[in-house]
Design a protein around this motif. Sequence first.
Motif, PDB file in Angstrom:
ATOM      1  N   ALA A   1       0.826  -1.225   0.000  1.00  0.00           N
ATOM      2  CA  ALA A   1       0.000   0.000   0.000  1.00  0.00           C
ATOM      3  C   ALA A   1       0.855   1.269   0.000  1.00  0.00           C
ATOM      4  O   ALA A   1       0.329   2.375   0.053  1.00  0.00           O
ATOM      5  CB  ALA A   1      -0.932  -0.013   1.214  1.00  0.00           C
ATOM      6  N   SER A   2       2.176   1.120  -0.071  1.00  0.00           N
ATOM      7  CA  SER A   2       3.038   2.306  -0.056  1.00  0.00           C
ATOM      8  C   SER A   2       3.104   2.973  -1.428  1.00  0.00           C
ATOM      9  O   SER A   2       3.694   4.052  -1.558  1.00  0.00           O
ATOM     10  CB  SER A   2       4.449   1.929   0.413  1.00  0.00           C
TER      11      SER A   2
ATOM     12  N   GLY B   1      -1.992  -0.546  -4.674  1.00  0.00           N
ATOM     13  CA  GLY B   1      -2.296  -0.751  -3.256  1.00  0.00           C
ATOM     14  C   GLY B   1      -2.651   0.548  -2.560  1.00  0.00           C
ATOM     15  O   GLY B   1      -3.605   0.608  -1.771  1.00  0.00           O
TER      16      GLY B   1
ATOM     17  N   ASP C   1       8.833  -7.222   4.962  1.00  0.00           N
ATOM     18  CA  ASP C   1       9.043  -7.821   3.650  1.00  0.00           C
ATOM     19  C   ASP C   1       8.205  -9.095   3.545  1.00  0.00           C
ATOM     20  O   ASP C   1       8.385 -10.016   4.356  1.00  0.00           O
ATOM     21  CB  ASP C   1      10.538  -8.145   3.488  1.00  0.00           C
ATOM     22  N   VAL C   2       7.309  -9.166   2.577  1.00  0.00           N
ATOM     23  CA  VAL C   2       6.439 -10.350   2.469  1.00  0.00           C
ATOM     24  C   VAL C   2       7.208 -11.624   2.111  1.00  0.00           C
ATOM     25  O   VAL C   2       6.676 -12.721   2.219  1.00  0.00           O
ATOM     26  CB  VAL C   2       5.269 -10.161   1.458  1.00  0.00           C
TER      27      VAL C   2
ATOM     28  N   THR D   1       2.447   2.970 -12.685  1.00  0.00           N
ATOM     29  CA  THR D   1       2.754   3.044 -11.244  1.00  0.00           C
ATOM     30  C   THR D   1       4.276   3.053 -11.131  1.00  0.00           C
ATOM     31  O   THR D   1       4.973   3.305 -12.112  1.00  0.00           O
ATOM     32  CB  THR D   1       2.205   1.795 -10.518  1.00  0.00           C
TER      33      THR D   1
ATOM     34  N   VAL E   1      10.673  -0.034 -10.874  1.00  0.00           N
ATOM     35  CA  VAL E   1      11.215  -1.143 -10.076  1.00  0.00           C
ATOM     36  C   VAL E   1      11.780  -2.211 -11.018  1.00  0.00           C
ATOM     37  O   VAL E   1      12.885  -2.714 -10.822  1.00  0.00           O
ATOM     38  CB  VAL E   1      10.120  -1.739  -9.156  1.00  0.00           C
TER      39      VAL E   1
HETATM   40  P1  NAP Z   1       4.238  -0.439  -7.422  1.00  0.00           P
HETATM   41  O1  NAP Z   1       3.766   0.949  -7.616  1.00  0.00           O
HETATM   42  O2  NAP Z   1       5.697  -0.719  -7.630  1.00  0.00           O
HETATM   43  O3  NAP Z   1       3.756  -0.988  -6.003  1.00  0.00           O
HETATM   44  C1  NAP Z   1       4.190  -2.229  -5.526  1.00  0.00           C
HETATM   45  C2  NAP Z   1       3.884  -2.332  -4.044  1.00  0.00           C
HETATM   46  O4  NAP Z   1       4.312  -3.618  -3.581  1.00  0.00           O
HETATM   47  C3  NAP Z   1       4.634  -1.300  -3.245  1.00  0.00           C
HETATM   48  O5  NAP Z   1       3.793  -0.797  -2.239  1.00  0.00           O
HETATM   49  C4  NAP Z   1       5.773  -2.087  -2.634  1.00  0.00           C
HETATM   50  O6  NAP Z   1       6.098  -1.539  -1.359  1.00  0.00           O
HETATM   51  C5  NAP Z   1       5.137  -3.457  -2.436  1.00  0.00           C
HETATM   52  N1  NAP Z   1       6.143  -4.518  -2.393  1.00  0.00           N
HETATM   53  C6  NAP Z   1       6.961  -4.937  -3.373  1.00  0.00           C
HETATM   54  N2  NAP Z   1       7.788  -5.898  -2.929  1.00  0.00           N
HETATM   55  C7  NAP Z   1       7.475  -6.094  -1.609  1.00  0.00           C
HETATM   56  C8  NAP Z   1       7.976  -6.944  -0.601  1.00  0.00           C
HETATM   57  N3  NAP Z   1       8.973  -7.824  -0.855  1.00  0.00           N
HETATM   58  N4  NAP Z   1       7.440  -6.878   0.640  1.00  0.00           N
HETATM   59  C9  NAP Z   1       6.435  -6.007   0.894  1.00  0.00           C
HETATM   60  N5  NAP Z   1       5.914  -5.185  -0.014  1.00  0.00           N
HETATM   61  C10 NAP Z   1       6.434  -5.222  -1.261  1.00  0.00           C
HETATM   62  O7  NAP Z   1       3.509  -1.424  -8.476  1.00  0.00           O
HETATM   63  P2  NAP Z   1       1.955  -1.718  -8.776  1.00  0.00           P
HETATM   64  O8  NAP Z   1       1.804  -1.627 -10.249  1.00  0.00           O
HETATM   65  O9  NAP Z   1       1.078  -0.934  -7.898  1.00  0.00           O
HETATM   66  O10 NAP Z   1       1.911  -3.264  -8.401  1.00  0.00           O
HETATM   67  C11 NAP Z   1       0.945  -3.824  -7.536  1.00  0.00           C
HETATM   68  C12 NAP Z   1       0.593  -5.214  -8.051  1.00  0.00           C
HETATM   69  O11 NAP Z   1       0.010  -5.099  -9.350  1.00  0.00           O
HETATM   70  C13 NAP Z   1       1.775  -6.170  -8.209  1.00  0.00           C
HETATM   71  O12 NAP Z   1       1.412  -7.449  -7.732  1.00  0.00           O
HETATM   72  C14 NAP Z   1       1.993  -6.209  -9.715  1.00  0.00           C
HETATM   73  O13 NAP Z   1       2.589  -7.414 -10.133  1.00  0.00           O
HETATM   74  C15 NAP Z   1       0.572  -6.061 -10.201  1.00  0.00           C
HETATM   75  N6  NAP Z   1       0.427  -5.601 -11.588  1.00  0.00           N
HETATM   76  C16 NAP Z   1       0.934  -4.421 -11.989  1.00  0.00           C
HETATM   77  C17 NAP Z   1       0.789  -4.036 -13.319  1.00  0.00           C
HETATM   78  C18 NAP Z   1       1.339  -2.748 -13.837  1.00  0.00           C
HETATM   79  O14 NAP Z   1       1.426  -2.575 -15.069  1.00  0.00           O
HETATM   80  N7  NAP Z   1       1.729  -1.795 -12.994  1.00  0.00           N
HETATM   81  C19 NAP Z   1       0.104  -4.870 -14.220  1.00  0.00           C
HETATM   82  C20 NAP Z   1      -0.417  -6.063 -13.769  1.00  0.00           C
HETATM   83  C21 NAP Z   1      -0.262  -6.423 -12.449  1.00  0.00           C
HETATM   84  P3  NAP Z   1       7.593  -1.276  -0.815  1.00  0.00           P
HETATM   85  O15 NAP Z   1       8.437  -0.926  -1.996  1.00  0.00           O
HETATM   86  O16 NAP Z   1       7.404  -0.177   0.174  1.00  0.00           O
HETATM   87  O17 NAP Z   1       7.956  -2.568  -0.183  1.00  0.00           O
END
Ligand code: NAP
Length: 254
Positions: free
Chosen positions: A14-15, A19, A64-65, A189, A194
Amino acid sequence: MNRLQGKTAIITGASAGIGKSTAKLMAETGVDLYITGRREEKLQQLKRDLESEYGVTVTTAAFDVQNSEACSKFIGSINEPVDILVNNAGMAKGTDPVYSASFEDWNTMIDTNIKGLLYLSRLISAKMKERNYGHIINVGSIAGHESYPGGVVYTATKHAVKAITEATKKDLHGTKVRVSMVSPGLVETEFSEVRFSGDKEKADQVYKGMQPLMALDIAEIILFTANRPEHVNIMDTIVFPVDQSSSTMVHRDE
Ligand code: NAP
């Protein structure tokens, strides 16, 4: 109709991104939240914003998950029933092909996207089953429905999320616990930054000349999924931007 007022939800990751947007929408709907991620500062800021704006209770947990003990400690620290778990924390690392990608990147994706999601599902589903109530919503991807070059392990992890979602539903068959998934296409996002290890220019190329989804677009689907009547279980929702028709078909303006 708001069926979520007064409920309690955990939102992982959620950071930032999806999320964070989901946390905002749920808070606006009157849901008390446990928000997680590794960046404590970002979680604290979000907690302050949501509590002052919406009057809900927000608890932060920075861990960390990938760490099963940290997941257990977090779930063990919660003394109230949790109605919804949004398993959203996840990431991609690199776009190298199978013959040259890094083992470290593979392990990070597998440990985060599969094992982290599994640890939390394991811990919370036991409580939900006992209570005969709850909803687990996993954030998958179109990468869980098709593979693409340069995504050998990322797409494998998201195929795993699909399998885990379906098998979890079946394990909980006969209970009132719901299990769902949302499968987004390109969402703008921090995801690409990342994936490319902070290379902003490379990340920007992913969305260049096209209109990607916004985090809010997916948060709205998650909220809709959670807000269905208790007898309705949405299994999966596949969401593309209009400019995208598959992982590799992206329309871009010249
Ligand atoms: P994001 O902006 O990079 O956010 C990812 C979130 O996951 C951050 O809050 C990060 O928090 C947390 N995270 C990552 N690794 C972690 C760990 N080891 N432990 C705890 N927290 C962790 O990316 P997003 O696009 O919102 O991604 C969210 C979900 O959507 C992911 O599952 C991704 O695979 C999925 N998704 C994204 C896209 C896309 O195009 N963006 C498309 C399909 C699916 P911290 O860095 O603070 O730990």
